[in-house]
Design an enzyme around this catalytic site. Sequence first.
Site, PDB file in Angstrom:
ATOM      1  N   CYS A   1       0.787  -1.221  -0.134  1.00  0.00           N
ATOM      2  CA  CYS A   1       0.031  -0.043  -0.098  1.00  0.00           C
ATOM      3  C   CYS A   1       0.838   1.263   0.009  1.00  0.00           C
ATOM      4  O   CYS A   1       1.859   1.386   0.463  1.00  0.00           O
ATOM      5  CB  CYS A   1      -1.013   0.075   1.330  1.00  0.00           C
ATOM      6  SG  CYS A   1      -2.086  -1.258   1.403  1.00  0.00           S
TER       7      CYS A   1
ATOM      8  N   ARG B   1       3.267   0.133  -5.330  1.00  0.00           N
ATOM      9  CA  ARG B   1       3.196  -0.572  -3.936  1.00  0.00           C
ATOM     10  C   ARG B   1       1.688  -1.278  -3.608  1.00  0.00           C
ATOM     11  O   ARG B   1       1.637  -1.784  -2.665  1.00  0.00           O
ATOM     12  CB  ARG B   1       3.183   0.544  -2.701  1.00  0.00           C
ATOM     13  CG  ARG B   1       4.371   1.204  -2.958  1.00  0.00           C
ATOM     14  CD  ARG B   1       4.505   2.431  -1.889  1.00  0.00           C
ATOM     15  NE  ARG B   1       4.374   1.709  -0.664  1.00  0.00           N
ATOM     16  CZ  ARG B   1       5.693   1.540  -0.029  1.00  0.00           C
ATOM     17  NH1 ARG B   1       6.843   1.883  -0.583  1.00  0.00           N
ATOM     18  NH2 ARG B   1       5.591   1.086   1.259  1.00  0.00           N
TER      19      ARG B   1
ATOM     20  N   TRP C   1      -2.817  -2.759  -1.558  1.00  0.00           N
ATOM     21  CA  TRP C   1      -2.571  -3.992  -1.805  1.00  0.00           C
ATOM     22  C   TRP C   1      -3.475  -4.947  -0.967  1.00  0.00           C
ATOM     23  O   TRP C   1      -2.938  -4.628   0.363  1.00  0.00           O
ATOM     24  CB  TRP C   1      -1.266  -4.547  -2.024  1.00  0.00           C
ATOM     25  CG  TRP C   1      -0.675  -5.752  -2.359  1.00  0.00           C
ATOM     26  CD1 TRP C   1      -0.773  -5.987  -3.536  1.00  0.00           C
ATOM     27  CD2 TRP C   1      -0.550  -6.799  -1.638  1.00  0.00           C
ATOM     28  NE1 TRP C   1      -0.441  -7.434  -3.700  1.00  0.00           N
ATOM     29  CE2 TRP C   1      -0.161  -8.181  -2.413  1.00  0.00           C
ATOM     30  CE3 TRP C   1      -0.689  -7.124  -0.274  1.00  0.00           C
ATOM     31  CZ2 TRP C   1      -0.006  -9.322  -1.960  1.00  0.00           C
ATOM     32  CZ3 TRP C   1      -0.437  -8.354   0.160  1.00  0.00           C
ATOM     33  CH2 TRP C   1      -0.258  -9.582  -0.698  1.00  0.00           C
TER      34      TRP C   1
ATOM     35  N   ASN D   1      -0.982   2.197   5.991  1.00  0.00           N
ATOM     36  CA  ASN D   1      -0.212   1.099   5.137  1.00  0.00           C
ATOM     37  C   ASN D   1       0.182   0.114   6.531  1.00  0.00           C
ATOM     38  O   ASN D   1       1.145   0.696   7.282  1.00  0.00           O
ATOM     39  CB  ASN D   1       0.766   1.871   4.683  1.00  0.00           C
ATOM     40  CG  ASN D   1       2.028   0.881   4.116  1.00  0.00           C
ATOM     41  OD1 ASN D   1       1.624  -0.319   3.820  1.00  0.00           O
ATOM     42  ND2 ASN D   1       3.152   1.377   3.745  1.00  0.00           N
ATOM     43  N   GLY D   2       0.109  -1.033   6.246  1.00  0.00           N
ATOM     44  CA  GLY D   2       0.789  -2.131   7.095  1.00  0.00           C
ATOM     45  C   GLY D   2      -0.142  -3.100   8.009  1.00  0.00           C
ATOM     46  O   GLY D   2      -1.411  -3.127   7.311  1.00  0.00           O
TER      47      GLY D   2
ATOM     48  N   GLU E   1      16.100 -16.831 -12.207  1.00  0.00           N
ATOM     49  CA  GLU E   1      15.764 -15.539 -12.642  1.00  0.00           C
ATOM     50  C   GLU E   1      14.822 -15.266 -13.831  1.00  0.00           C
ATOM     51  O   GLU E   1      13.897 -14.476 -13.657  1.00  0.00           O
ATOM     52  CB  GLU E   1      16.868 -14.525 -12.572  1.00  0.00           C
ATOM     53  CG  GLU E   1      16.689 -13.043 -12.748  1.00  0.00           C
ATOM     54  CD  GLU E   1      15.728 -12.310 -12.103  1.00  0.00           C
ATOM     55  OE1 GLU E   1      15.313 -12.921 -11.023  1.00  0.00           O
ATOM     56  OE2 GLU E   1      15.203 -11.142 -12.519  1.00  0.00           O
TER      57      GLU E   1
ATOM     58  N   LYS F   1      10.922 -13.907 -14.279  1.00  0.00           N
ATOM     59  CA  LYS F   1      10.487 -12.800 -14.887  1.00  0.00           C
ATOM     60  C   LYS F   1       9.199 -13.166 -15.742  1.00  0.00           C
ATOM     61  O   LYS F   1       8.277 -12.483 -15.915  1.00  0.00           O
ATOM     62  CB  LYS F   1      11.574 -12.571 -15.792  1.00  0.00           C
ATOM     63  CG  LYS F   1      12.323 -11.061 -15.624  1.00  0.00           C
ATOM     64  CD  LYS F   1      12.379 -10.200 -14.750  1.00  0.00           C
ATOM     65  CE  LYS F   1      12.028 -10.549 -13.396  1.00  0.00           C
ATOM     66  NZ  LYS F   1      13.030 -10.266 -12.285  1.00  0.00           N
TER      67      LYS F   1
ATOM     68  N   GLU G   1       5.923 -14.024 -13.754  1.00  0.00           N
ATOM     69  CA  GLU G   1       5.409 -12.886 -12.758  1.00  0.00           C
ATOM     70  C   GLU G   1       4.658 -12.136 -14.010  1.00  0.00           C
ATOM     71  O   GLU G   1       3.563 -11.373 -13.446  1.00  0.00           O
ATOM     72  CB  GLU G   1       6.155 -12.055 -11.850  1.00  0.00           C
ATOM     73  CG  GLU G   1       7.107 -11.180 -12.576  1.00  0.00           C
ATOM     74  CD  GLU G   1       8.107 -10.526 -11.394  1.00  0.00           C
ATOM     75  OE1 GLU G   1       7.495 -10.069 -10.435  1.00  0.00           O
ATOM     76  OE2 GLU G   1       9.382 -10.460 -11.622  1.00  0.00           O
TER      77      GLU G   1
ATOM     78  N   HIS H   1      15.249 -36.910 -12.723  1.00  0.00           N
ATOM     79  CA  HIS H   1      14.691 -37.267 -11.172  1.00  0.00           C
ATOM     80  C   HIS H   1      13.584 -36.894 -10.715  1.00  0.00           C
ATOM     81  O   HIS H   1      12.892 -36.977  -9.583  1.00  0.00           O
ATOM     82  CB  HIS H   1      15.729 -36.732  -9.953  1.00  0.00           C
ATOM     83  CG  HIS H   1      17.214 -36.968 -10.232  1.00  0.00           C
ATOM     84  ND1 HIS H   1      17.547 -38.189  -9.839  1.00  0.00           N
ATOM     85  CD2 HIS H   1      18.185 -36.342 -10.884  1.00  0.00           C
ATOM     86  CE1 HIS H   1      18.854 -38.330 -10.172  1.00  0.00           C
ATOM     87  NE2 HIS H   1      19.328 -37.243 -10.697  1.00  0.00           N
TER      88      HIS H   1
ATOM     89  N   LYS I   1       5.364  -3.828  -5.757  1.00  0.00           N
ATOM     90  CA  LYS I   1       6.701  -3.665  -5.905  1.00  0.00           C
ATOM     91  C   LYS I   1       7.460  -3.881  -4.452  1.00  0.00           C
ATOM     92  O   LYS I   1       8.324  -4.627  -4.525  1.00  0.00           O
ATOM     93  CB  LYS I   1       6.959  -2.342  -6.504  1.00  0.00           C
ATOM     94  CG  LYS I   1       8.550  -1.852  -6.877  1.00  0.00           C
ATOM     95  CD  LYS I   1       9.095  -2.622  -7.837  1.00  0.00           C
ATOM     96  CE  LYS I   1      10.375  -2.366  -8.303  1.00  0.00           C
ATOM     97  NZ  LYS I   1      11.112  -3.156  -9.022  1.00  0.00           N
TER      98      LYS I   1
END
Length: 593
Positions: free
Chosen positions: A2, A27, A74, A100-101, A470, A474, A477, A493, A588
């Site tokens: 947020c 955010r 968020w 926010n939190g 990585e 990418k 997401e 395996h 983010k």
Amino acid sequence: MCGIVGFAGIKNSKEAVLNGLRKLEYRGYDSAGIAISSSDNVLSIFKDKGRVEHLEEIITKDLDGPLAIGHTRWATHGKPNKINAHPHISNNKRFIIVHNGVIDNYKELKYTKLSGFNFYSETDTEVIVNLIEYYSRKYDVSSSIRITATKLEGSYSCLIIDKETPDKIYVLKNKTPLLIGCGEKGNIIASDVIPLIGYATKYTNLEDQVFGIVTKDSVSITDYLGNKLEYNVNQVSVNDEEITLGRYPHYMLKEIEEQPDVIRRLISKYFDGENIIINKDLVSMFKSINKINFVAAGTSMYASLMGKYFFEKLCRIPSEVLQSSELVYSSPLIKDVPLFIFLSQSGETADSIAVLKKVKESGYPTLLITNNIGSTMASISDYCLDIYAGPEISVASTKAYVAQVVTMSILAKAVSGSITKLKNHLKSLAKKTEEILGKKVIIKGLADQIKDAKAVFYIGRGIDYWASLESALKLKEISYIHTEAFSSGELKHGTIALIEENVPVIAICTQEGTNGIVRSNLIETEARGAKSFVISMESLSQSSDSFIIPNVSHYLTPLLTVVVTQLLAYYTAVNKNLDIDKPRNLAKSVTVE
Ligand code: M6R
């Protein structure tokens, strides 16, 4: 997660807050809301599910005034909908809050202290604002807010408006970031520095457990007992150009294209001629340790794997990479004398902050490698290295990975004390990155071939496997295609059972020692119907390879292969017409555990 913004000024608070919210949408973007006080002190609230763009459409035209607070969410507690959107208001409609939190004990407070109150949303925030109302029956507004803060367990940055003192924004801060910027036209409060651009040139980064009162021309900060506190003053060093899209359709593409400049900037910051310039204390501290524990999350964790590689190869220091979200809840057996190196683009990742605090309490030395030297983590760690990537806005991290890896290569060289050709290698790396950026058309063609896949696999070994990890993150997401990375030796395996007709398998082959074996593992997947692709390095390439990166020192190859796979992810998401910079369910900065 947020983002919150508040503005106390002479006028135009709505524009200042909306402008800030647009910049903070990275955010979280599940819902957005704003409370605006008009010049005759009437407060109006607008909020809804969706983006800031939608919020702007529902705000009454021409409404503006001297004070406003806003929120971009968020979702943590409760669905992303209008009722759960901030601002929230107390039962008696006197207090309005954005938060926010996460309040860990909100249920307990709800059922003990606030039994007679009505709750309309599923959020923890409504508890805070009603607790303020509860205490205001006995105390003045400042005391009520400060007493409320002492009852809260968890993380919170809050902006509160009291209808009875309409020229003030009250501020609480604990464990989630909050900055206050002072400007000529008023004072601005925000979760990050970028909303301050254009409104303030100086700002203070609030400490934890503080209470503040902000008006158009004053800022006062105290602890929860009301004792006045001194506060730090920093310069706003980001400019508008760094955060505007310019000619680019998306921030992700802009940030991918900035990578050569980021490498050159790091050379200019960390080299003086051929000498590496890094804090001497930091470099000599490595003499007193015999182990490195890297701690990070997401892309920063995959970058850490390269740190491990550099420090083991160049400095002969055994190193381990630990996931911060796991480490928060475990106590590893420590027998060596370790240095903990934290990697975090934002410096605000909740899990990493929690581990950093634990490590500090245990007395081990800590180093943070970050893109945000004004962050919470930077204020806690013993040493800090800037990766100078410039603001990274797209949720998918790209240039921060490259900047983190380059910074670690320089640090490892400085610690090893060996004669360095690194500067030349990095200069040529910047050029070769540009060569890859000039071949986007090939990568677009590859993206066309994978856009309809239900699953994609990356394979490699050693540092090619780490680059695969990585690369897979990418692609998944931003394209929402299920993508996994495997060490190609692990396929037999179990994983090879997933290979079906036409499943894309992308092999990364840049290392002489493993090129042959990874290629034969790829052939084994082809035999089971996989559609195979190879990203190789020129010296090891075959004419049928899908993309060939220029030759580069073997320990820097991930810095080129990820550029290819960043673009592959980008163009796949473009093909699917997805929201590239703000992928679903993500934000983010992951500021909640
Ligand atoms: O700010 P940090 O580097 O601590 O963030 C870590 C992760 O949240 C971040 O890398 C995330 O995985 C990105 N979305 C990856 O693109």
